[in-house]
Design an enzyme around this catalytic site. Structure first.
Site, PDB file in Angstrom:
ATOM      1  NE  ARG A  14       0.773  -1.161 -17.186  1.00 31.52           N
ATOM      2  CZ  ARG A  14      -0.514  -1.238 -17.500  1.00 31.52           C
ATOM      3  NH1 ARG A  14      -1.164  -0.167 -17.895  1.00 31.52           N
ATOM      4  NH2 ARG A  14      -1.148  -2.395 -17.429  1.00 31.52           N
ATOM      5  CE  LYS A  65      -8.040   3.211 -29.097  1.00 32.86           C
ATOM      6  NZ  LYS A  65      -7.692   1.775 -29.011  1.00 32.86           N
ATOM      7  CB  THR A  77     -13.655  -0.275 -18.110  1.00 33.72           C
ATOM      8  OG1 THR A  77     -13.111  -1.376 -18.836  1.00 33.72           O
ATOM      9  CG2 THR A  77     -12.904  -0.123 -16.801  1.00 33.72           C
ATOM     10  N   GLY A 133     -16.365   1.387 -23.494  1.00 38.46           N
ATOM     11  CA  GLY A 133     -17.160   2.035 -22.447  1.00 38.46           C
ATOM     12  C   GLY A 133     -17.582   1.072 -21.348  1.00 38.46           C
ATOM     13  CG  ASP A 140      -0.693  -2.579 -20.750  1.00 36.21           C
ATOM     14  OD1 ASP A 140      -1.793  -2.004 -20.700  1.00 36.21           O
ATOM     15  OD2 ASP A 140      -0.572  -3.820 -20.665  1.00 36.21           O
ATOM     16  CG  ASP A 187     -11.522   0.476 -26.666  1.00 35.38           C
ATOM     17  OD1 ASP A 187     -11.423   1.119 -27.712  1.00 35.38           O
ATOM     18  OD2 ASP A 187     -11.381  -0.762 -26.627  1.00 35.38           O
ATOM     19  CD  GLU A 242     -10.039   3.951 -17.392  1.00 35.24           C
ATOM     20  OE1 GLU A 242      -8.952   3.937 -16.784  1.00 35.24           O
ATOM     21  OE2 GLU A 242     -10.734   2.933 -17.557  1.00 35.24           O
ATOM     22  CG  ASP A 243      -5.987   3.928 -19.287  1.00 38.47           C
ATOM     23  OD1 ASP A 243      -7.223   3.748 -19.187  1.00 38.47           O
ATOM     24  OD2 ASP A 243      -5.189   2.984 -19.430  1.00 38.47           O
TER      25      ASP A 243
HETATM   26  P1  IMP Z   1     -13.257  -0.388 -22.337  1.00 38.11           P
HETATM   27  O1  IMP Z   1     -13.884  -1.101 -21.182  1.00 38.11           O
HETATM   28  O2  IMP Z   1     -13.413  -1.144 -23.614  1.00 38.11           O
HETATM   29  O3  IMP Z   1     -13.705   1.053 -22.464  1.00 38.11           O
HETATM   30  O4  IMP Z   1     -11.709  -0.447 -22.110  1.00 38.11           O
HETATM   31  C1  IMP Z   1     -10.994   0.376 -21.314  1.00 38.11           C
HETATM   32  C2  IMP Z   1      -9.648  -0.253 -21.019  1.00 38.11           C
HETATM   33  O5  IMP Z   1      -9.127  -0.991 -22.151  1.00 38.11           O
HETATM   34  C3  IMP Z   1      -8.626   0.827 -20.756  1.00 38.11           C
HETATM   35  O6  IMP Z   1      -8.612   1.202 -19.405  1.00 38.11           O
HETATM   36  C4  IMP Z   1      -7.346   0.179 -21.216  1.00 38.11           C
HETATM   37  O7  IMP Z   1      -6.793  -0.570 -20.159  1.00 38.11           O
HETATM   38  C5  IMP Z   1      -7.749  -0.775 -22.320  1.00 38.11           C
HETATM   39  N1  IMP Z   1      -7.498  -0.190 -23.657  1.00 38.11           N
HETATM   40  C6  IMP Z   1      -8.426   0.180 -24.560  1.00 38.11           C
HETATM   41  N2  IMP Z   1      -7.853   0.662 -25.685  1.00 38.11           N
HETATM   42  C7  IMP Z   1      -6.525   0.617 -25.466  1.00 38.11           C
HETATM   43  C8  IMP Z   1      -5.375   1.005 -26.259  1.00 38.11           C
HETATM   44  O8  IMP Z   1      -5.459   1.497 -27.394  1.00 38.11           O
HETATM   45  N3  IMP Z   1      -4.158   0.789 -25.663  1.00 38.11           N
HETATM   46  C9  IMP Z   1      -4.007   0.264 -24.433  1.00 38.11           C
HETATM   47  N4  IMP Z   1      -5.042  -0.106 -23.658  1.00 38.11           N
HETATM   48  C10 IMP Z   1      -6.296   0.074 -24.180  1.00 38.11           C
END
Ligand code: IMP
Length: 185
Positions: A171, A137, A113, A111, A165, A109, A105-106
């Site tokens: 990207r 994060k 996803t 969590g 992005d 955030d 995963e990139d």
């Molecule tokens: P989560 O489900 O909140 O953990 O979000 C994960 C997804 O949110 C990542 O795979 C990114 O696509 C997007 N994302 C979260 N933070 C950032 C950021 O700072 N820059 C770009 N994309 C982000």
């Protein structure tokens, strides 16, 4: 547009946060850990598109143990869940039974996803399931998730570049940039 160590995307201005050299160095270390941990295993990487395409390519070039790789996407849509957003894994067109799976995963955030992805992979017979993220994060976490390999733990600041992005842009940048002056885009 790139001006020295800054880029602009729309009306947002970003400054370099992690340069390509630092990213490459850390990926070398992550790959060494994975090579050691998965020696002799049946290793399958599952890369989460779009954000992790660049990280996956660079990480996999440094993996020396035999492995396979597959790519999936996460679809988000408004649903009946109280959070208002339901995430579904799409495009997994192969068997994972018996494989030691590493999700690539990139950024993790909130969590949510990763929670959705691990939930949809569980029960498919994988020998093991772990998560490798380039960025984490921790301050933003809303659900508890165990992340096994973390490139960089970063503060709560929006980042772009190296696959990440803002509205589809950024990207392609080889470095990772952080939003200037504000907490979130
Ligand atoms: P989560 O489900 O909140 O953990 O979000 C994960 C997804 O949110 C990542 O795979 C990114 O696509 C997007 N994302 C979260 N933070 C950032 C950021 O700072 N820059 C770009 N994309 C982000």
């Amino acid at each position: 547009m790139k001006d020295g160590q800054e880029v602009a995307i729309g009306s947002y201005r970003f400054e370099v946060f992690l340069d390509a050299q630092a990213i490459e160095g850390r990926i070398t270390e992550l790959a060494a850990n994975i090579n050691a941990d998965y020696a002799g295993k049946k290793l399958l990487f599952i890369s989460i598109l779009n954000g992790s395409f660049m990280f996956t390519a660079d990480l996999l070039k440094k993996i020396s143990v035999p492995c396979e790789v597959s790519f999936v996407k996460v679809a988000s849509y408004s649903g009946t869940a109280s959070s208002g957003s339901v995430k579904e894994l799409i495009g997994l067109d192969r068997e994972i039974s018996g494989y030691d799976v590493v999700i690539v995963e990139d950024i993790v955030d909130t969590g949510r996803t990763m929670e959705a992805i691990t939930q949809s992979l569980r029960g498919k017979g994988a020998a093991s399931l772990s998560i490798c993220t380039l960025l984490d994060k921790p301050e933003r976490r809303e659900v508890e998730i165990k992340v096994d390999y973390i490139g960089f733990s970063i503060p709560d600041r929006f980042v772009v570049g190296y696959g990440l992005d803002l509205d589809g842009f950024g990207r392609n940048l080889p470095d990772i940039y952080q939003l200037k002056n504000t907490e979130h885009a």
